[in-house]
Structures are given as structure tokens and as C-alpha cells.
Design an enzyme around this catalytic site. Structure first.
Site, mmCIF file in Angstrom:
data_model
loop_
_atom_site.group_PDB
_atom_site.id
_atom_site.type_symbol
_atom_site.label_atom_id
_atom_site.label_comp_id
_atom_site.label_asym_id
_atom_site.label_seq_id
_atom_site.Cartn_x
_atom_site.Cartn_y
_atom_site.Cartn_z
ATOM 1 N N GLY A 432 -9.817 -3.842 -0.303
ATOM 2 C CA GLY A 432 -9.622 -5.181 0.256
ATOM 3 C C GLY A 432 -8.244 -5.345 0.824
ATOM 4 N N GLY A 434 -5.640 -8.565 2.298
ATOM 5 C CA GLY A 434 -5.523 -10.001 2.412
ATOM 6 C C GLY A 434 -4.104 -10.383 2.728
ATOM 7 N N GLY A 435 -3.915 -11.693 2.790
ATOM 8 C CA GLY A 435 -2.588 -12.194 3.098
ATOM 9 C C GLY A 435 -1.571 -11.739 2.091
ATOM 10 C CB THR A 438 -3.349 -3.250 0.598
ATOM 11 O OG1 THR A 438 -2.585 -3.566 1.749
ATOM 12 C CG2 THR A 438 -4.543 -2.427 1.002
ATOM 13 C CE LYS A 453 -3.163 -9.627 -4.243
ATOM 14 N NZ LYS A 453 -3.730 -10.944 -4.499
ATOM 15 C CG ASP A 550 -5.710 -18.334 -1.898
ATOM 16 O OD1 ASP A 550 -6.309 -19.167 -1.164
ATOM 17 O OD2 ASP A 550 -5.502 -17.166 -1.567
#
Ligand SMILES: *[C@@H]1O[C@H](CO)[C@@H](O)[C@H](O)[C@H]1NC(C)=O
Ligand SMILES: *[C@@H]1O[C@H](CO)[C@@H](O)[C@H](O)[C@H]1NC(C)=O
Ligand SMILES: *[C@@H]1O[C@H](CO)[C@@H](O)[C@H](O)[C@H]1NC(C)=O
Ligand SMILES: *[C@@H]1O[C@H](CO)[C@@H](O)[C@H](O)[C@H]1NC(C)=O
Ligand SMILES: *[C@@H]1O[C@H](CO)[C@@H](O)[C@H](O)[C@H]1NC(C)=O
Ligand SMILES: *[C@@H]1O[C@H](CO)[C@@H](O)[C@H](O)[C@H]1NC(C)=O
Ligand SMILES: *[C@@H]1O[C@H](CO)[C@@H](O)[C@H](O)[C@H]1NC(C)=O
Ligand SMILES: *[C@@H]1O[C@H](CO)[C@@H](O)[C@H](O)[C@H]1NC(C)=O
Ligand SMILES: *[C@@H]1O[C@H](CO)[C@@H](O)[C@H](O)[C@H]1NC(C)=O
Ligand SMILES: *[C@@H]1O[C@H](CO)[C@@H](O)[C@H](O)[C@H]1NC(C)=O
Ligand SMILES: *[C@@H]1O[C@H](CO)[C@@H](O)[C@H](O)[C@H]1NC(C)=O
Ligand SMILES: *[C@@H]1O[C@H](CO)[C@@H](O)[C@H](O)[C@H]1NC(C)=O
Length: 748
Positions: A432, A434-435, A438, A453, A550
Site C-alpha cells: 500500500g 498513501g499520504g 509506504t 509502514k 483519519d
């Protein structure tokens, strides 16, 4: 038939004579002038001596060889008539000299006497080392008188006495019966006087004469017989030195016509302490230096005693010298014992050199590589340490030490461990992006599958908060939360290690046609309820409320039983430095973002509520929170939802896949709930706890509806606490107008 045998005999004869030939060739140089006889019997006559005036250098060297009266023939010196028995080119001759004697009869009368003066000639002197003045007798007195070449008179004398025969010792000339004394140097004229001390009458039976003579020492060995028998001996050998001229070399070399050393490679020398000069062949030559072409090269190689070549060496004669060359595979100067040494074959040598050089280079390279690796390791460690500190590792360690977090809860991974787990963060391991960074899939050494992450750089001012967050999150052990297993702070950006959830995000389920079909309403309601439950739990239960920040369908993961696993808690607090201007975008996701927070920048739990409202809408409509490929008014799901609510067109956007028998009321209720959650003012929104209870209630009512369908109201009332004054749902009855009843919480 006999020819072979004959040949063999001849061959053997020739072979056996070979040594004689070779010994001849070794002296194969002329010693006399051409046409001059160089021998007399067995005696050689080297020039400057000669038997004719043409054959000798001067009269003093004239000899005669008397064949007529003597056999073998004898050689006589022309001037003195002494018999010469040996002539050497080194400068010596041996001549025979008579013995002076005085003898007595047995009655004491003198029977004979003999004494004479000797004149050797201008160029001859007595050799003082080879000769001795010798006296023999038991009553002998003798005097030697001479003149040297420097016209000096010399006189020496002595005696030999004895009284009994017993005194005499055989072989020694020690003064008893015989005595010897040295003679002076450079004597070229001498005479001998003898005197008898008695008339020998007493000792006549063993000694009856007095004798005196000069003799070559080696040629006379005393015996007691000589006391009487020397009378019969005519002469004894005497060694004389000769010089070719009576001037010195320096003088002679200035005289072009008279210089005697005429041969090439010859040299002149003056005998030590003597007069005149002689010639010799230079080193490496032999022969007669007094003849032109007299000195010939010596082939040293023929005689092992002359040359100094090693036994392996090849001796090569040169003019005046020789060279020693070691054979192939030997090295050295070829001289002496160690002159030639076996050497390593050349190609081996090259190989050795090559090996040496190669190993040297390899060692050097190895050294450089090792040094580089060591330096790199050190700098890596330094970097790791730096990052570790920069990322708050120290703080975390302190907290661990103070037991604010238990080590079992949060693990500090090493970067190496995670590198191994992710195959050095290989792109194939990415699950994945994302903002916030990775996400990699990784397999730890203990075979646990994890999600790693890699977040974006942490704002240094937020480090403490970040660490707190890590500690707090690691302590959350909720079945619907993706567990934070630990972190790695040794890299430039911190790595967070989560438990791995394998079935994808809610978003991926909702927005995939096939998967979405599998998500029926009951499941969706369950997902909503579980998510709400987690958020509620985090908002209220932990010591400090944890705001997710979030909430979105992308952060709601599903396991294989479609159980919710909410991820990314608090991670949104990681404010990226370099993305500061985009902080609004990153600190939440467009489409879910709380408009109040966007205005005030004040983050509360109610921001999560707003975002959750959007998630509810996604569940109900199956649409994305923000879809750019729709008409303008439909781009934002929340806005569009509010719009359709106003227009009373809710049915238009409800996902037809979930519409089933008798669930419309529940859907309406969820819509109503979402509407409340999306209130612009945060304080108008319900708390997460209330939302969770409402959803739980719906689920429970659904189950009950199968059974009793009674006491709903009561149950709801008992379930929902009354502590939230500002979250009133009153006045929203009209929102989901179509056959939607709104019993929720409003009647307070
Ligand atoms: C040597 O003697 C021979 C005859 O006996 C003569 O022919 C010759 O010329 C002589 N050589 C020299 C150098 O005197
Ligand atoms: C040889 O010696 C004898 C005896 O001394 C002498 O009579 C004779 O003349 C000599 N001959 C020569 C050629 O000198
Ligand atoms: C001296 O003695 C020896 C032997 O005893 C003898 O032959 C010789 O003739 C003697 N000489 C004289 C001069 O008597
Ligand atoms: C002794 O001496 C004399 C001469 O003086 C001599 O004639 C004689 O023969 C000698 N004889 C003996 C036995 O001595
Ligand atoms: C020999 O000497 C002895 C004593 O020294 C002497 O008596 C004798 O006369 C001598 N004989 C002769 C022949 O002179
Ligand atoms: C011995 O020599 C002397 C001179 O020294 C001489 O007078 C004498 O005649 C000689 N005697 C004999 C026998 O030769
Ligand atoms: C005497 O003769 C020897 C060889 O027998 C020689 O070595 C030496 O030089 C000679 N002495 C002189 C003074 O020439
Ligand atoms: C040698 O010396 C004697 C006297 O000692 C002298 O009469 C004579 O002339 C000298 N000869 C030479 C050649 O000097
Ligand atoms: C001295 O005597 C011995 C023994 O008789 C003899 O062999 C030798 O030749 C004698 N010496 C000389 C120089 O005659
Ligand atoms: C050398 O010898 C010659 C004769 O050959 C003679 O005239 C001359 O005086 C000698 N010189 C010396 C220094 O003896
Ligand atoms: C040179 O040598 C010759 C021959 O021996 C002799 O006659 C002459 O005097 C010498 N000259 C000199 C300067 O010594
Ligand atoms: C001859 O050669 C050897 C070495 O090969 C050297 O030591 C020696 O001095 C040489 N001799 C001469 C006379 O040149």
C-alpha cells in the site's frame, strides 16, 4: 677378420698416450729461439741461455752441451765451466760445486787438501735461502768469504766438532760432526777457507777429513758416513739466482734496443733486495718472456687447479683469463664453491612473481574492501544511532525503562531485522501507498507476517508526541484494532510494525463490484458498528483520548471473517515537515475531513465522528467519498448526500445491492445517523459512544425482530446514556422523510 681387434688395440694405445700428449700441450710454447737447441739431454735450455752466440742473449748466458764425454750429456756454463743441472725461467739455475776438504792419514799426516774460490759471473748470485754454508768433520773450522754485487765484502765462519762417534746423530746437522749457517745475500764471488783443529789421529777410525761447502739445503742430508765418504764426492748442487741485466727495470725500459722483456704480455720486475731485473709473463700467460711471442695464453680451463670455476660452471678460456658461466638453470658468478646455484625455472619464477603480485593486489583490494566495509558499517551505525536519537529512540527507551510501556508490548526492531523481513524493502513487498508513506509486507525471523509502514519524516518538534503515541498505541489490545507491534527508529524515517491483516481495506471491498455484492447489509452494519465501537473505545477508554484523525474506508481493514481492523491510529499526528503546506490534506483525507477542523484547526473527537459519518455514507451508498469522475454536484459524497436528503431523493443514492426485505428502516436510521455525524458544528454531532450504541442497537433490534420485536424503545433508552447535552438528535425527524422513524435519543 682381425681388423677390428687391430683397430681396438690402436685405439687403446692412442687413448693411453693421450695424457702424455696433453701434458705436452700444456707446455706447448717455445723456450728457445728458432733453430736453437732448447735441450741438453734431459735438461732444457731456455732463452736467454743458449749454446751458441745467436741462441743466447749475451756471453754470460752462453752454455755448452758436452755430448762427447758424457752420457747423458752435461751442460756447462761457458764462463765458469760449472755444470748446470737446472735452469728455470723464474730466475734460478742449479750448478755443481766442488767440496773443500782436508784429509789426514791414520798416522796424522795430511793426505789431501782442496779449496778454491768461486766466481759466478756478473749476472749470477748465490741464492741465500736455498743454500747453506755447510761444514762436516770432527775437528773442522771453516770460513766463507764473499763479495756482493754492491762490492761489499762478507765473511762468515763456523766449525764442526766431535770427540766420540756416539755423539753423532744421523740426519741432523746440529753442530756435532756437521754444522750449517746461512749465507749472505747477493754474493757473486766467494771463497772457502778450511782449517783442521787437530790431525784427526784420535778419531781417525770414524772421521779423517774436514769438509766445507755451499750446498742446496735440500740436497744434503748429514750422515756420519759423510765424515769419511764425502772425499769421493766431486761436487754438490748449489742454487744461484740470475738476472738478465744488471740495471733496474726503470733504466732498462728506457733502452729500446737492450730491453730483455720483449714478449707481448710480459713484464719486467726487480728481484727484492737484489740487483738487475728479470722478466715474466703476465698473469694468464705462460712461456718465455724473453722471446718475442714467448708469452702464450694459458688455457686455465684445462687445469682445475688453476681456474676457480664452480664444478657446474662452464669454463671458457679468454686471452689472458677465463670466464665461468653457470649452465642453464643455474645462476651465480660461476666462481668458487657457491658459484652456481640451481635456480627456479624461469617460467616458475614468472609464475611466482605473478602469484606474488596477484596476491599482493588481492590482499590490497581485500584490505580496501574490508576497510570500506568497516567504515561503512561504522558510518551506518553512526547514522543508525543518529536516526535513532532523532526519531526519539532515547525517549522510547527511557519510557520502556520506566515501565510506562512494557517491552512485550512494544518492540524496538533493528533496521537489519526489517530489511531482512522485507527483502531490503523490495518493491514486490509493497502492499500500500498513501499520504503517510509506504506499507510493506514483511515476514519476521519468527515467521510472523507483519505490515511495515514507512512513514514520512517526523517533525522534530513532535517527536515526544510521536513516541507517546507509539507507546499508547502499542498498549491498545482491541480485537478491532490493527495492533502496533513495534517500531524501528534507526532509519531516517521511523518504521512502524503492525500486525498483518490479509483481506484488504473496506474501501477495496466496497468499490469492487464483486466484493461489494458479498457485503450484504447485515455485514455492512456489523462493520459500521465495530468501527464505531473501536473509535468510541479509543475516545473514551484510554487515559488520554486517542483521536484517529483519519477515519476512512481505506483505514478500515477486514480480515478473512470480515472482522474490522481499524488501522493508522494516531499516525496522522506525524506531521510531515516537507509537506507542511499540505498538512490539511494529509491530516485527514479530502472527502472525510471535518469542515470545522479545516476552519479552526482544532482537532477534537468530533472530527472522527464527521469522518465516520462519511464512512457510513460509503457503506450505505457504495460510492466513494470523493469521486472525480462524477458530475460536479456529486463529487463530494457528503455534500451530495445532504443535497439528496434535502431533495428527498435518498433512494437515488442508496446502494441497490443492500436493499433487501425489511431493512429499509435500518438503512434510514443509518442515514439519519450519518446526517447527524455530518453536522457542520462539531458540538452538534453525536459522540462516538452514542453512534456506537445506536448501531449496536440496530443490530440487536434486528436480531430481536426475529424473536420478540418488543421493548425496543425501552432497551434503547436504557442503553444510551444521557450525558451528552449537545448531541441532540431532535428536529431531524424530517430528514429521512420517507417512512423513516427517528426514535433515537431525541426524547430527553
Ligand atoms: C734454421 O735452420 C735452417 C737449416 O738448418 C735454415 O734453413 C733456416 O733458415 C734457419 N732459420 C732461422 C730462423 O735461422
Ligand atoms: C767435453 O769434456 C771433455 C772433458 O772435460 C773435454 O775434454 C772436451 O773437450 C769437451 N767437449 C766439448 C765439446 O766441450
Ligand atoms: C779416511 O777413511 C776412509 C775410511 O775409513 C778411507 O777410505 C780413506 O782412505 C781415509 N782417507 C785417508 C786420507 O786416509
Ligand atoms: C805415515 O806417513 C808417511 C809420510 O809422512 C808415509 O810415508 C807413510 O806411508 C805413512 N804410513 C802410515 C802407516 O802411516
Ligand atoms: C799429530 O798430532 C799429535 C798430537 O796432537 C802429534 O803428537 C803428532 O805428532 C801429530 N802427527 C803429525 C804427523 O804431525
Ligand atoms: C795444501 O794446501 C797448501 C796451501 O794452502 C799447499 O801449500 C799444500 O801443498 C797443499 N797440500 C797438498 C797435499 O795438496
Ligand atoms: C732463491 O731460490 C728460491 C727458489 O729456490 C727463490 O724463491 C728465491 O727468490 C731465491 N732468492 C733470491 C734472492 O732470488
Ligand atoms: C770494490 O772495492 C774494492 C775495495 O774495496 C775496490 O778496490 C774496487 O775498485 C771496487 N770495485 C768496484 C767495481 O767498485
Ligand atoms: C752422506 O752419506 C750417506 C751415507 O753413506 C750417503 O748416502 C750420501 O750420499 C752422503 N752424502 C753426500 C752428499 O755424498
Ligand atoms: C753491468 O754489467 C756490465 C757488463 O755487462 C758492466 O759493464 C757494468 O759495470 C755493470 N753495472 C753494474 C751496476 O754492475
Ligand atoms: C742499451 O742496451 C745495450 C745492449 O745491452 C747496451 O749496449 C747499451 O749500452 C744500453 N744503453 C743504455 C742507455 O743503457
Ligand atoms: C680474470 O677474471 C677473473 C674473473 O673472471 C678476475 O677476478 C681476475 O682478476 C681476472 N684476472 C686478470 C688477470 O684479469
Amino acid at each position: 677378420m682381425h681388423a677390428p681387434i687391430l683397430m681396438m688395440i690402436i685405439f687403446i694405445l692412442l687413448s693411453s698416450t693421450t695424457p702424455a700428449f696433453s701434458s705436452y700441450t700444456s707446455n706447448n710454447f717455445p723456450i728457445a729461439k728458432p733453430n736453437c737447441s732448447d735441450t741438453c739431454g734431459d735438461k732444457s735450455i731456455p732463452f736467454p741461455f743458449g749454446t751458441t752466440p745467436e741462441c743466447c742473449i749475451s756471453q754470460e748466458f752462453r752454455l755448452t752441451c758436452n755430448h762427447t764425454s758424457f752420457d747423458p750429456p752435461k751442460l756447462f756454463h761457458g764462463e765458469t765451466n760449472y755444470e748446470f743441472t737446472d735452469i728455470s725461467l723464474d730466475g734460478q739455475i742449479t750448478f755443481m760445486n766442488s767440496i773443500a776438504h782436508e784429509c789426514f792419514n791414520s798416522n796424522g799426516t795430511r793426505s789431501s787438501n782442496f779449496s778454491e774460490g768461486i766466481r759466478l759471473g756478473s749476472y749470477f748470485t748465490l741464492n741465500d735461502t736455498a743454500n747453506k754454508f755447510t761444514m762436516v768433520g770432527c775437528s773442522a773450522i771453516a770460513v766463507f768469504g764473499g763479495t756482493t754485487t754492491f762490492n761489499q765484502s762478507v765473511v762468515i765462519g763456523g766449525g764442526a766438532l766431535c770427540s766420540t762417534e756416539a755423539e753423532l746423530s744421523e740426519g741432523t746437522c746440529n753442530g756435532v760432526g756437521c754444522s750449517q749457517i746461512d749465507i749472505p745475500r747477493n754474493v757473486w764471488e766467494y771463497f772457502i777457507l778450511i782449517q783442521s783443529w787437530t790431525n784427526y789421529t784420535d778419531i781417525w777410525d770414524f772421521s779423517n777429513c774436514t769438509y766445507a761447502f755451499v750446498v742446496e739445503e735440500s740436497a744434503f742430508k748429514f750422515s756420519k758416513d759423510n765424515l769419511t765418504n764425502l772425499s769421493r764426492v766431486k761436487s754438490l748442487p748449489v742454487v744461484a739466482d740470475w738476472v738478465v741485466r744488471n740495471e733496474t727495470c726503470d733504466m732498462a725500459m728506457g733502452n729500446a734496443t737492450g730491453y730483455a722483456c720483449v714478449s707481448a704480455n710480459s713484464a719486467c720486475y726487480n728481484p727484492t733486495d737484489s740487483y738487475g731485473y728479470r722478466c715474466r709473463c703476465k698473469d694468464g700467460f705462460q712461456g718465455n718472456p724473453y722471446l718475442s711471442q714467448g708469452c702464450v695464453d694459458v688455457d686455465e680451463c684445462l687445469n682445475e687447479n688453476i681456474h676457480n670455476c664452480n664444478k657446474h660452471a662452464i669454463c671458457t678460456n679468454t686471452i689472458g683469463n677465463y670466464t665461468c658461466t653457470c649452465p642453464k638453470n643455474y645462476e651465480g658468478d660461476g666462481m668458487g664453491e657457491d658459484g652456481c646455484k640451481e635456480k627456479a625455472p624461469k617460467d616458475m619464477k614468472i609464475t611466482y612473481i605473478a602469484i606474488g603480485v596477484a596476491s599482493g593486489v588481492i590482499c590490497l583490494l581485500l584490505g580496501i574492501i574490508l576497510l570500506y566495509l568497516e567504515l561503512k558499517r561504522r558510518s551506518d551505525n553512526k547514522m543508525k544511532r543518529k536516526f535513532f536519537l532523532q526519531n526519539g529512540g532515547h525517549m522510547l527507551q527511557e519510557k520502556l525503562a520506566r515501565r510506562e510501556a512494557s517491552p512485550e508490548m512494544v518492540t524496538i526492531f533493528s533496521s537489519l531485522e526489517l530489511q531482512k523481513a522485507t527483502n531490503t524493502f523490495h518493491s514486490s513487498m509493497i502492499i500500500g501507498r498513501g499520504g503517510f508513506g509506504t506499507v510493506y509486507k514483511g515476514v519476521l525471523a519468527d515467521a510472523r507476517t507483519v505490515a511495515i509502514k514507512r512513514s514520512i519524516r517526523v517533525d522534530p518538534t513532535q517527536i515526544e508526541q510521536f513516541i507517546n503515541e507509539v507507546v499508547v498505541l502499542s498498549q491498545i489490545n482491541h480485537r478491532n484494532v490493527v495492533r502496533l507491534l513495534g517500531c524501528c527508529l534507526e532509519t531516517d524515517v521511523p518504521l512502524l510494525v503492525y500486525e498483518f491483516i490479509g483481506n484488504g481495506t473496506l474501501s477495496s471491498h466496497l468499490h469492487n463490484e464483486a466484493k461489494a455484492r458479498a457485503l450484504d447489509w447485515t455485514t455492512r452494519l456489523k462493520i459500521a458498528a465495530e468501527t464505531a465501537g473501536v473509535l468510541s473505545y479509543l475516545h473514551s477508554s484510554a487515559s488520554t483520548p486517542i483521536i484517529h484523525r483519519d477515519v476512512k474506508s481505506d483505514n478500515i481493514l477486514l480480515d478473512h471473517a470480515l472482522t474490522v481492523k481499524v488501522s493508522d491510529f494516531g499516525a496522522s499526528k506525524l506531521v510531515p515537515i516537507d509537506l507542511a503546506q499540505l498538512s490539511t490534506v494529509v491530516l485527514g483525507t479530502l472527502g472525510y475531513l471535518d469542515p470545522e477542523y479545516m476552519q479552526t484547526n482544532q482537532l477534537t473527537e468530533k472530527s472522527d465522528v464527521h469522518s465516520f459519518g462519511v464512512v457510513l455514507l460509503e457503506l450505505v451508498t457504495g460510492r466513494k467519498a470523493l469521486s472525480f469522475n462524477r458530475p460536479v454536484e456529486e463529487k463530494s459524497l457528503s455534500n451530495y448526500f445532504l443535497y439528496v436528503l434535502k431533495q428527498d431523493l435518498l433512494v437515488k443514492i442508496i446502494d441497490e445491492k443492500i436493499v433487501g426485505l425489511g431493512n429499509m428502516e435500518q438503512i434510514s436510521r443509518v442515514c439519519k445517523l450519518a446526517k447527524e455525524c455530518l453536522n457542520v458544528k462539531g458540538e452538534d454531532r453525536p459522540s462516538m459512544k452514542e453512534v456506537a450504541m445506536e448501531l449496536e442497537g440496530l443490530i440487536r433490534r434486528e436480531k430481536h425482530s426475529w424473536a420478540t420485536n418488543v421493548d425496543d424503545e425501552e432497551e434503547m433508552k436504557s442503553l444510551i446514556p444521557n450525558d451528552h447535552d449537545g448531541t441532540s438528535g431532535v428536529g431531524y425527524d424530517s430528514i429521512c422523510r420517507d417512512h423513516i422513524v427517528l426514535p433515537i435519543n431525541g426524547g430527553r
